[in-house]
Design an enzyme around this catalytic site. Structure first.
Site, short mmCIF file in Angstrom:
data_model
loop_
_atom_site.label_atom_id
_atom_site.label_comp_id
_atom_site.label_asym_id
_atom_site.label_seq_id
_atom_site.Cartn_x
_atom_site.Cartn_y
_atom_site.Cartn_z
N GLY A 129 0.85 -1.19 0.00
CA GLY A 129 0.00 0.00 0.00
C GLY A 129 0.88 1.23 0.00
O GLY A 129 2.07 1.16 0.28
N LYS A 130 0.34 2.36 -0.34
CA LYS A 130 1.11 3.61 -0.28
C LYS A 130 0.15 4.77 -0.38
O LYS A 130 -0.95 4.63 -0.93
CB LYS A 130 2.08 3.66 -1.46
#
Ligand code: NAD
Length: 426
Positions: free
Chosen positions: A111-112
């Protein structure tokens, strides 16, 4: 002075990831169903949230969190505060995180996210309110078993502490202690891991040492240049210094400095802490940064933003090794030029994987209510980053591919296997 080309080319970042993915998927003959799954991001969260400024006015900010894949475990990846943060950048960075965690053998997905803003324009108290309100807006989309953010460009331990405090404060009292584990990269007293600050730079240098071992080179005496002297750049230089390598040029958002006799890493680190950038450092000459990547050196460590090594400058690079501290610093077309010129690249998902490995140790430490010693942290980091490197070299030989493609293949094989074992619900 800024030499950043990311603003102009930032939409290429996600394209780059997908081209790298396609190349590896073709080389290993990835299962077509798994390929479709991994070509898409699972969740894309965009939040617009209001914050009261110091002068009483209201500003509305846009924040992102992209959750690419969680087949192997909770989504994991940093939060970036930068004007170039947008949905494409978040997608690209989230996707890289899935490969990175799979390659390192961690029980995480990718994720980011971040906020599109220039943090230098805001006071500390404004940044605190922006961070707390962003955390509140993300709400139940993050959590210690769901999605665990960490520091990235322009975010640090203090920001992680505000996120943890905000997230925990919105929970019932009996859930607050556990809720604090929603982020890694916290200050040590607030549950952070001793050594998390240096984990990425340590991993970068461990990869360089492994490259030297592999090629019969010596790190000692090698001249190297670093772009970005923040968390990753400084710590990489710190550990290169311990190996006896010579730092000859640095570039950051404030300028470019050069000293062919060697730059004092610790003095420069102090200077950056006090002044916010390398400009004004007296131990080196301030020079024009346009040709930075073409400066004479043996090793180049990009440790700033994405898309810095492009077809515009790949032909002028003198280094024989590029160790990617940053995420996505080399674009797909530039890499072809580097390959033709026999310049070896240690790809980002391998080279800077020490950061997420350090984050994993912090998460384990928190969940077990333990306190790990820095000596143990560094030994384990060396082991895990070294093992990932060996897997990549072995896979590159097996498939006759470059190290980036091999790194992808190691990650994709793991993901493919887990999908095959579990199937797709229902
Ligand atoms: P940071 O905010 O601590 O430092 C960023 C550095 O980049 C600063 O020195 C800044 O001056 C420089 N920079 C910004 N704009 C620039 C420009 N236009 N030209 C040249 N330099 C510029 O961030 P960081 O945590 O050190 O992250 C750096 C890179 O490493 C990012 O790509 C990040 O995604 C990647 N990374 C970080 C970690 C981590 O643990 N922090 C882990 C893996 C990868």
């Amino acid at each position: 002075m800024s030499t950043n080309t990311e603003t102009k080319k930032r939409t290429n970042m996600y394209e780059n990831v997908m081209r790298e993915f396609d190349k590896a998927a073709d080389a290993m003959n990835l299962d077509p169903g798994v390929r479709k799954i991994l070509a898409a991001t699972q969740n894309e969260i965009i939040v617009h949230f209001p914050v009261k400024m110091d002068d009483g006015s209201i500003e509305v900010f846009t924040g992102y969190r992209v959750q690419h894949n969680n087949a192997l475990g909770p989504y994991k990846g940093g939060l970036r505060y930068h004007p170039t943060v947008d949905i494409d950048a978040a997608r690209a960075l989230a996707t890289w995180m899935t490969w990175k965690t799979a390659l390192a053998g961690l029980p995480y997905g990718g994720g980011k996210g971040g906020i599109q803003l220039d943090p230098k324009k805001y006071s500390q108290s404004e940044l605190e309110r922006i961070t707390r309100r962003f955390t509140y807006a993300l709400g139940e989309n993050i959590g210690p078993d769901l999605d665990i953010p960490a520091p990235d460009v322009n975010t640090n331990a203090q920001i992680m502490a505000w996120i943890a405090d905000t997230f925990a404060s919105t929970k019932a009292p009996n859930q607050r202690f556990e809720a604090f584990n929603v982020v890694t990269g916290k200050p040590v007293v607030s549950g952070g891991l001793e050594g998390r600050d240096r984990a990425t730079g340590f991993g970068v240098v461990n990869s360089i040492k492994k490259w030297a071992e592999h090629t019969g080179e010596k790190v000692k005496g090698k001249k190297y240049i670093v772009q970005g002297f923040g968390n990753v750049g400084y710590w990489a230089a710190h550990f290169m210094n311990e190996e006896g390598a010579i730092l000859t040029a640095v570039q950051d958002h404030t300028g470019t400095i050069r000293n062919d006799e060697g730059i004092d890493v610790e003095k420069l680190g102090e200077h950056v802490l006090q002044n916010g950038g390398i400009a004004g450092f007296t131990g080196a000459e301030s020079v024009d940064g346009a040709g930075f990547f073409g400066f004479d050196c043996d090793i180049c460590i990009p440790a700033a933003l994405g898309n810095q090594i492009t077809t515009d400058n790949a032909g002028s690079i003198k280094a024989k090794l590029i160790a990617e501290g940053a995420n996505g610093p080399t674009d797909f077309a530039a890499e072809e030029i580097l390959r033709d010129r026999n310049i070896q690249v240690i790809p980002d998902i391998l080279c800077n994987g020490g950061g997420v490995i350090g984050s994993y140790f912090e998460w384990l430490q928190n969940r077990r209510s333990e306190t790990w010693k820095i000596e143990d942290v560094l030994i384990r980091l060396e082991d895990l980053t070294g093992r990932a490197f060996d897997r990549v070299v072995k896979t590159a030989d097996k498939y006759s591919v470059d190290w980036r493609t091999a790194a992808y293949i190691v990650a994709l094989e793991r993901l493919e296997q887990t999908y095959k074992e579990r199937g797709v619900f229902p």
